[in-house]
Motif scaffolding. Sequence first.
Motif, PDB file in Angstrom:
ATOM      1  N   TRP A  17     -17.851  -8.656  37.723  1.00  0.00           N
ATOM      2  CA  TRP A  17     -18.844  -9.855  37.833  1.00  0.00           C
ATOM      3  C   TRP A  17     -18.714 -10.345  36.298  1.00  0.00           C
ATOM      4  CZ3 TRP A  17     -22.829  -7.474  33.911  1.00  0.00           C
ATOM      5  CH2 TRP A  17     -24.252  -7.507  33.640  1.00  0.00           C
ATOM      6  N   HIS A  59     -17.137 -13.918  36.984  1.00  0.00           N
ATOM      7  CA  HIS A  59     -17.312 -14.265  38.335  1.00  0.00           C
ATOM      8  C   HIS A  59     -19.022 -15.739  37.013  1.00  0.00           C
ATOM      9  CE1 HIS A  59     -20.802 -16.053  41.525  1.00  0.00           C
ATOM     10  NE2 HIS A  59     -21.528 -15.941  40.211  1.00  0.00           N
ATOM     11  N   ILE A  60     -19.739 -14.538  35.850  1.00  0.00           N
ATOM     12  CA  ILE A  60     -20.045 -15.549  35.279  1.00  0.00           C
ATOM     13  C   ILE A  60     -19.859 -16.027  34.409  1.00  0.00           C
ATOM     14  CG2 ILE A  60     -21.935 -14.456  33.336  1.00  0.00           C
ATOM     15  CD1 ILE A  60     -22.832 -11.696  34.639  1.00  0.00           C
ATOM     16  N   GLU A  88     -17.191 -17.621  35.045  1.00  0.00           N
ATOM     17  CA  GLU A  88     -16.617 -19.119  35.667  1.00  0.00           C
ATOM     18  C   GLU A  88     -17.021 -19.606  36.533  1.00  0.00           C
ATOM     19  OE1 GLU A  88     -12.219 -17.285  36.646  1.00  0.00           O
ATOM     20  OE2 GLU A  88     -12.728 -17.035  34.649  1.00  0.00           O
ATOM     21  N   GLU A  89     -18.757 -19.064  36.823  1.00  0.00           N
ATOM     22  CA  GLU A  89     -19.756 -20.094  37.818  1.00  0.00           C
ATOM     23  C   GLU A  89     -19.381 -21.528  37.934  1.00  0.00           C
ATOM     24  OE1 GLU A  89     -23.387 -17.893  38.492  1.00  0.00           O
ATOM     25  OE2 GLU A  89     -23.000 -17.611  35.614  1.00  0.00           O
ATOM     26  N   CYS A  90     -19.428 -21.599  36.498  1.00  0.00           N
ATOM     27  CA  CYS A  90     -20.117 -23.625  36.692  1.00  0.00           C
ATOM     28  C   CYS A  90     -18.974 -24.465  36.228  1.00  0.00           C
ATOM     29  CB  CYS A  90     -21.353 -23.619  35.408  1.00  0.00           C
ATOM     30  SG  CYS A  90     -22.338 -23.333  35.574  1.00  0.00           S
TER      31      CYS A  90
END
Length: 478
Positions: A418, A421-422, A424-426
């Motif tokens: 989680w 993901h936060i 590396e999401e951009c």
Amino acid sequence: GYTFDLQESRYFQSFLDLTTRGIFGHTDSQFWIRTVLEERHFDAPIRHAVLALGGLYEETLGREPTIHHNFAKQQYVKALATTVSSGSPGPRANRNVLMGSVLLVCFECFLGDHKSAIRQLQYGLHILYKSRQKHDVDDEIVQIFTRLAIQMKSCGEAIHFPQPCALHISTYGPALHPATEISTSDECLEPLVNIQMPVMFETTQQSGRTLEALHLRILHFNELVASYPARSPGFLAAAERSTLQGFRIKLSAWAAAFRTLLESRLDPGLPSSERVERSILKMNSLTMALLLNTHFAGSEVEFDIFSTEFREIVDLAKEVIDEERLIAQDTRDNVEKQKMPQSTPGLAVPTSPIGEADIKLEPKVSFTAGLGIIFPLYTVATKYRDQQVRRHAIRLLNLTSRRELIWESSMCARIAGWVVHIEEECLSGWEEVPECVRVEVKEVDFDLKARKATCWCGTRGLRKGEPDERAREARLEW
């Protein structure tokens, strides 16, 4: 004395099997086997707690799990009831109460009830403190309580589970070592750092106990400094900076004294359990050192300089998992040999192979109350921003189904995923994770039995209630 019936004998043998697998740490297992063998006939709480653990272990083998689970819960209830109703003053009675407390903490953690486990540990530490004021207490019992306290406290620091579940070393530390009698950082901090460090460790057990003593004091120091909420992040008084530097020196001295044992871990004649234990100790010492150096940091960027340490932790974890696979394969090979009729001089040869019910299977989930690999791997996955290495750490957590006291590999892999993901999401490709998107885990309210958790993260250094544009909340399952 009490004599086990046929059913109880089976569960007692399962407990011994669990103990030899390192539930209390491989190097201390013989004390527990020997002492439990002595007391099982005479002390009801110990007897019932041992059988309860044996029942849970049988449940993990996957054969008739409901029957084993129900038996374990029945024995657990009996252990609690007899703990209240039995006992007389004296060193032996106190020792048995303490041993029973340890066994019940392990049962509750194995079951996945971390809140009950923490309450039981607090009770045990209270009894230990009173016992040490009146009687001598076995070093092995003090050591296992130290190990339990370290595991609970380090998990609390890493994932910040909500009050009143937190374990406070300042309250319970004096039961484990007089140096932790210090209750505020205004007092002289020097006793915390005064720990004997040999030039070279002679045994794995000696090195492990020294590292745990050092870890306990570092956790206590962190707690003392954190007791001043009005301070700006990263601020340390002169005496605290001196203590911090003293701990750094001690950790470096520990690593130097451990070097020979570490380098010889791959010797062909070394038992697998020793090899695993040495790798685990090194992983945890590296984790302690890098967290000590960043505990008061105001930014997540300060973790970036520990690239070598993070990578070594992952390499050592892979060693441990590979070694454990070899141990499991040896166990399976031995099982196959058991199935075949054996010819032994002076003994009749069985007319049929051993039945499946007589064969010990491999547990689906491993459990230990000792130091392990989950805490170091979770630290890599959440604090090291090399995308490939942190993913490797998460893969290793998912690859091994294990619970180390209240550290759960699947839960930690899910939380770390989680966070990844936060952050590396951009991003596009394998570019560096910038500071402006990095977060730290602020709190986790989890339920290991239900396999779910509510997690909060945000910007490092911001206090609870302050505006935080990076703040996120998620409900995770695994």
